[in-house]
Design an enzyme around this catalytic site. Structure first.
Site, PDB file in Angstrom:
ATOM      1  N   GLY A 239       0.758  -1.240   0.000  1.00 23.93           N
ATOM      2  CA  GLY A 239       0.000   0.000   0.000  1.00 23.93           C
ATOM      3  C   GLY A 239       0.786   1.285   0.000  1.00 23.93           C
ATOM      4  O   GLY A 239       0.208   2.347  -0.256  1.00 23.93           O
ATOM      5  N   GLU A 274       3.602  -6.884   1.892  1.00 27.55           N
ATOM      6  CA  GLU A 274       3.185  -7.250   0.525  1.00 27.55           C
ATOM      7  C   GLU A 274       3.235  -6.034  -0.408  1.00 27.55           C
ATOM      8  O   GLU A 274       2.240  -5.678  -1.025  1.00 27.55           O
ATOM      9  CB  GLU A 274       1.749  -7.795   0.551  1.00 27.55           C
ATOM     10  CG  GLU A 274       1.524  -8.978   1.464  1.00 27.55           C
ATOM     11  CD  GLU A 274       0.030  -9.252   1.715  1.00 27.55           C
ATOM     12  OE1 GLU A 274      -0.822  -8.457   1.272  1.00 27.55           O
ATOM     13  OE2 GLU A 274      -0.262 -10.266   2.359  1.00 27.55           O
ATOM     14  N   PRO A 275       4.385  -5.386  -0.535  1.00 35.98           N
ATOM     15  CA  PRO A 275       4.425  -4.195  -1.388  1.00 35.98           C
ATOM     16  C   PRO A 275       4.389  -4.550  -2.874  1.00 35.98           C
ATOM     17  O   PRO A 275       5.017  -5.521  -3.302  1.00 35.98           O
ATOM     18  CB  PRO A 275       5.775  -3.557  -1.031  1.00 35.98           C
ATOM     19  CG  PRO A 275       6.630  -4.711  -0.606  1.00 35.98           C
ATOM     20  CD  PRO A 275       5.707  -5.703   0.050  1.00 35.98           C
ATOM     21  N   GLY A 276       3.660  -3.789  -3.643  1.00 31.43           N
ATOM     22  CA  GLY A 276       3.618  -3.975  -5.095  1.00 31.43           C
ATOM     23  C   GLY A 276       4.094  -2.703  -5.770  1.00 31.43           C
ATOM     24  O   GLY A 276       5.232  -2.581  -6.225  1.00 31.43           O
ATOM     25  N   ARG A 277       3.199  -1.714  -5.783  1.00 31.79           N
ATOM     26  CA  ARG A 277       3.472  -0.443  -6.453  1.00 31.79           C
ATOM     27  C   ARG A 277       4.818   0.168  -6.050  1.00 31.79           C
ATOM     28  O   ARG A 277       5.576   0.610  -6.906  1.00 31.79           O
ATOM     29  CB  ARG A 277       2.352   0.548  -6.104  1.00 31.79           C
ATOM     30  CG  ARG A 277       2.416   1.855  -6.876  1.00 31.79           C
ATOM     31  CD  ARG A 277       1.472   2.889  -6.252  1.00 31.79           C
ATOM     32  NE  ARG A 277       0.155   2.348  -6.025  1.00 31.79           N
ATOM     33  CZ  ARG A 277      -0.845   2.381  -6.909  1.00 31.79           C
ATOM     34  NH1 ARG A 277      -0.670   2.947  -8.075  1.00 31.79           N
ATOM     35  NH2 ARG A 277      -2.013   1.855  -6.614  1.00 31.79           N
ATOM     36  N   TYR A 317      -8.587   5.942 -13.349  1.00 33.38           N
ATOM     37  CA  TYR A 317      -8.538   6.670 -12.062  1.00 33.38           C
ATOM     38  C   TYR A 317      -8.177   8.136 -12.233  1.00 33.38           C
ATOM     39  O   TYR A 317      -7.802   8.783 -11.255  1.00 33.38           O
ATOM     40  CB  TYR A 317      -7.458   6.091 -11.134  1.00 33.38           C
ATOM     41  CG  TYR A 317      -7.294   4.613 -11.053  1.00 33.38           C
ATOM     42  CD1 TYR A 317      -8.255   3.831 -10.423  1.00 33.38           C
ATOM     43  CD2 TYR A 317      -6.137   3.991 -11.531  1.00 33.38           C
ATOM     44  CE1 TYR A 317      -8.071   2.458 -10.294  1.00 33.38           C
ATOM     45  CE2 TYR A 317      -5.955   2.624 -11.406  1.00 33.38           C
ATOM     46  CZ  TYR A 317      -6.929   1.868 -10.795  1.00 33.38           C
ATOM     47  OH  TYR A 317      -6.750   0.514 -10.663  1.00 33.38           O
ATOM     48  N   CYS A 343     -11.179   4.179 -29.751  1.00 34.58           N
ATOM     49  CA  CYS A 343     -12.448   4.877 -29.937  1.00 34.58           C
ATOM     50  C   CYS A 343     -13.192   5.054 -28.615  1.00 34.58           C
ATOM     51  O   CYS A 343     -14.232   4.425 -28.383  1.00 34.58           O
ATOM     52  CB  CYS A 343     -13.316   4.101 -30.928  1.00 34.58           C
ATOM     53  SG  CYS A 343     -12.447   3.795 -32.452  1.00 34.58           S
ATOM     54  N   GLU A 344     -12.647   5.864 -27.734  1.00 33.61           N
ATOM     55  CA  GLU A 344     -13.261   6.204 -26.450  1.00 33.61           C
ATOM     56  C   GLU A 344     -12.781   7.599 -26.096  1.00 33.61           C
ATOM     57  O   GLU A 344     -11.572   7.878 -26.204  1.00 33.61           O
ATOM     58  CB  GLU A 344     -12.755   5.278 -25.317  1.00 33.61           C
ATOM     59  CG  GLU A 344     -13.109   3.823 -25.431  1.00 33.61           C
ATOM     60  CD  GLU A 344     -14.539   3.516 -24.992  1.00 33.61           C
ATOM     61  OE1 GLU A 344     -15.151   4.365 -24.306  1.00 33.61           O
ATOM     62  OE2 GLU A 344     -15.029   2.445 -25.361  1.00 33.61           O
ATOM     63  N   TYR A 372       0.806  -1.635 -12.261  1.00 27.57           N
ATOM     64  CA  TYR A 372      -0.562  -1.555 -12.754  1.00 27.57           C
ATOM     65  C   TYR A 372      -0.591  -0.943 -14.157  1.00 27.57           C
ATOM     66  O   TYR A 372      -1.501  -0.182 -14.494  1.00 27.57           O
ATOM     67  CB  TYR A 372      -1.461  -0.793 -11.750  1.00 27.57           C
ATOM     68  CG  TYR A 372      -1.378  -1.398 -10.358  1.00 27.57           C
ATOM     69  CD1 TYR A 372      -1.955  -2.643 -10.107  1.00 27.57           C
ATOM     70  CD2 TYR A 372      -0.674  -0.776  -9.329  1.00 27.57           C
ATOM     71  CE1 TYR A 372      -1.840  -3.241  -8.863  1.00 27.57           C
ATOM     72  CE2 TYR A 372      -0.559  -1.368  -8.079  1.00 27.57           C
ATOM     73  CZ  TYR A 372      -1.145  -2.600  -7.843  1.00 27.57           C
ATOM     74  OH  TYR A 372      -1.030  -3.196  -6.626  1.00 27.57           O
TER      75      TYR A 372
HETATM   76  C1  LIG Z   1      -2.934  -4.988  -4.194  1.00 25.86           C
HETATM   77  C2  LIG Z   1      -2.485  -5.676  -2.963  1.00 25.86           C
HETATM   78  C3  LIG Z   1      -1.192  -5.470  -2.466  1.00 25.86           C
HETATM   79  C4  LIG Z   1      -0.203  -4.509  -3.106  1.00 25.86           C
HETATM   80  O1  LIG Z   1      -0.631  -3.195  -2.995  1.00 25.86           O
HETATM   81  P1  LIG Z   1       0.324  -1.985  -3.455  1.00 25.86           P
HETATM   82  O2  LIG Z   1      -0.490  -0.777  -3.193  1.00 25.86           O
HETATM   83  O3  LIG Z   1       0.623  -2.189  -4.885  1.00 25.86           O
HETATM   84  O4  LIG Z   1       1.549  -2.054  -2.601  1.00 25.86           O
HETATM   85  C5  LIG Z   1      -0.816  -6.154  -1.343  1.00 25.86           C
HETATM   86  N1  LIG Z   1      -1.674  -7.018  -0.723  1.00 25.86           N
HETATM   87  C6  LIG Z   1      -2.917  -7.238  -1.170  1.00 25.86           C
HETATM   88  C7  LIG Z   1      -3.793  -8.182  -0.458  1.00 25.86           C
HETATM   89  C8  LIG Z   1      -3.376  -6.580  -2.297  1.00 25.86           C
HETATM   90  O5  LIG Z   1      -4.616  -6.793  -2.737  1.00 25.86           O
END
Ligand SMILES: *Cc1c(COP(=O)(O)O)cnc(C)c1O
Length: 413
Positions: A239, A274-277, A317, A343-344, A372
């Site tokens: 997050g 659980e970092p993604g972004r 978004y 076409c949007e 993303y």
């Molecule tokens: C999407 C998600 C993440 C990653 O979120 P980021 O904002 O990209 O860090 C981690 N855990 C869960 C359960 C998610 O759904």
């Protein structure tokens, strides 16, 4: 580190000139910096040094096999939200034992697949799901490690960025009810209740809500242990955000992690994130070629060959991506909409933006597009999905080839 910088007026990713990539690989094209991805991962891993921990990269942010392999080799675990993501992790050489499975709607097939592969644990979002996991595990002669995803109901009034950690939201189990759910689940034969987890939202530029959630979860761990439920793992989700606009604040990940380490000190808990972004967003850019310029009334349009089918965040978004020219313009700047061929009316990469005065044939990059981005690409308008390139120092490789026209009809008859 910012892997993207101008050298003598041309944009580089690490030591690779992006004009060369755009010419040789074609456009639209995603480019990722391996050094930037590894640096962001290590900020987490080293920030947690001294505390038992594992960083589970959230595959949904960017599931390219080459990136997953890079992270697996650096020691990362993975957070998945589907069987397809588990398949990707395994294909990339990730260890099933380092995988946690999140998500509100896991199917029977996905649960069986994960049990058979021997993943580390499930983050469960409802009592019905725990019941199903237990039943399937018993049938397979296994015991599944389970954490319940708690919805900590962090106060939105003080923390405006929260989007999934509130009571009225579909994610997690209400913290007011979760103790009873643990108590009932404790008697199920196929599960072991090992953890407490949460994930309260995305693109948080301030870590304060995460710290507040951590405090609530720690108090919950104490109460559960008091009931004889031996919780050993605390998963605080992902997050943390990134600055999409130059000059915006960025969360201090190291300071945040150090605060969390202090909070859990002496509690005998294995820490998980659980970092993604925050691992991949700033490591990536989407390259596009300018096709046309046009003016409708007072409005100036720059039409490029990348669209919402390649990068949907602006359309979905109203997200901001900085648009940079691959070669700095001699012709000043212009205020324009940067739009794609789809076409949007919602098909734009930027609206009313002051950008370099680029002309047809010039190349541009939509920055901070590593998360993303490609994962949300589609074939709408029968557009082949773009290629992906991974940069490592002065080298670069196509790590996913551009889809062909034949790919577009594969599986149809
Ligand atoms: C999407 C998600 C993440 C990653 O979120 P980021 O904002 O990209 O860090 C981690 N855990 C869960 C359960 C998610 O759904």
């Amino acid at each position: 580190m910012n892997p993207f910088e101008y050298r003598e007026g041309v944009l580089y990713c690490e030591d690779v000139e992006l004009l060369k990539v755009a010419e040789q690989a074609g456009t639209p094209c995603y480019v990722y910096s391996s050094a930037a991805v590894l640096e962001r991962y290590r900020t987490y891993d080293e920030g947690l040094a001294g505390a038992p921990h594992r960083v589970h990269y959230a595959v949904k942010a960017n599931g390219n096999l080459a990136l997953l392999r890079l992270l697996a080799q650096a020691g990362a675990g993975f957070d998945i939200v589907s069987g397809g993501e588990l398949y990707r992790v395994l294909q990339a050489g990730g260890k099933p034992g380092d995988v946690v499975f999140s998500g509100v709607g896991k199917t029977r097939d996905e649960i069986e697949y994960a049990l058979n592969e021997g993943i580390h644990s499930f983050n469960c979002e409802s009592e019905a799901e725990i019941g199903l996991i237990s039943a399937l595990a018993v049938r397979l002669g296994k015991t599944a490690a389970v954490a319940l995803r708690v919805n900590p109901d962090v106060d939105p009034a003080t923390h405006p960025y929260i989007s999934t950690g509130l009571k009225e939201n579909k994610f997690g189990i209400d913290i007011a009810e979760v103790e009873d759910v643990y108590q009932r689940a404790a008697s199920l034969p196929g599960v072991r209740l090992t953890g407490v987890s949460c994930h309260i939202g995305s693109q948080l530029l301030d870590a304060a809500p995460l710290v507040e959630a951590a405090r609530k979860l720690l108090a919950l761990v104490d109460r559960l242990r008091g009931r004889g439920i031996a919780i050993t793992e605390l998963d605080l989700g992902g997050g943390l955000g990134v600055p999409y606009e130059p000059g915006n604040a960025r969360p201090d990940v190291a300071a945040f992690l150090s605060g969390i380490k202090d909070l859990v000190a002496g509690k005998d808990l294995f820490l998980m994130f659980e970092p993604g972004r925050s691992i991949v967003a700033e490591a990536g850019a989407l390259l596009a070629r300018v096709l046309y310029r046009k003016r409708n009334g007072d409005k100036e349009f720059i039409i490029v060959d990348a669209s919402m089918t390649d990068l949907i965040r602006p359309a979905l978004y109203e997200a901001h991506h900085q648009i940079l020219p691959l070669r700095q313009s001699k012709f000043g700047s212009v205020t324009a909409d940067i739009v794609g061929p789809v076409c949007e009316s919602g098909d734009f990469l930027a609206e009313n933006r002051e950008v370099a005065n680029v002309l047809p044939g010039d190349m541009v990059a939509a920055m901070t597009a590593g998360a993303y981005g490609f994962v949300m690409a589609s074939n709408y308008n029968a557009r082949p999905r773009p290629c992906e390139v991974l940069v490592d120092g002065a080298e670069w490789h196509v790590v996913r080839r551009r889809e062909s026209l034949a790919d577009l009809v594969r599986g149809e008859e």
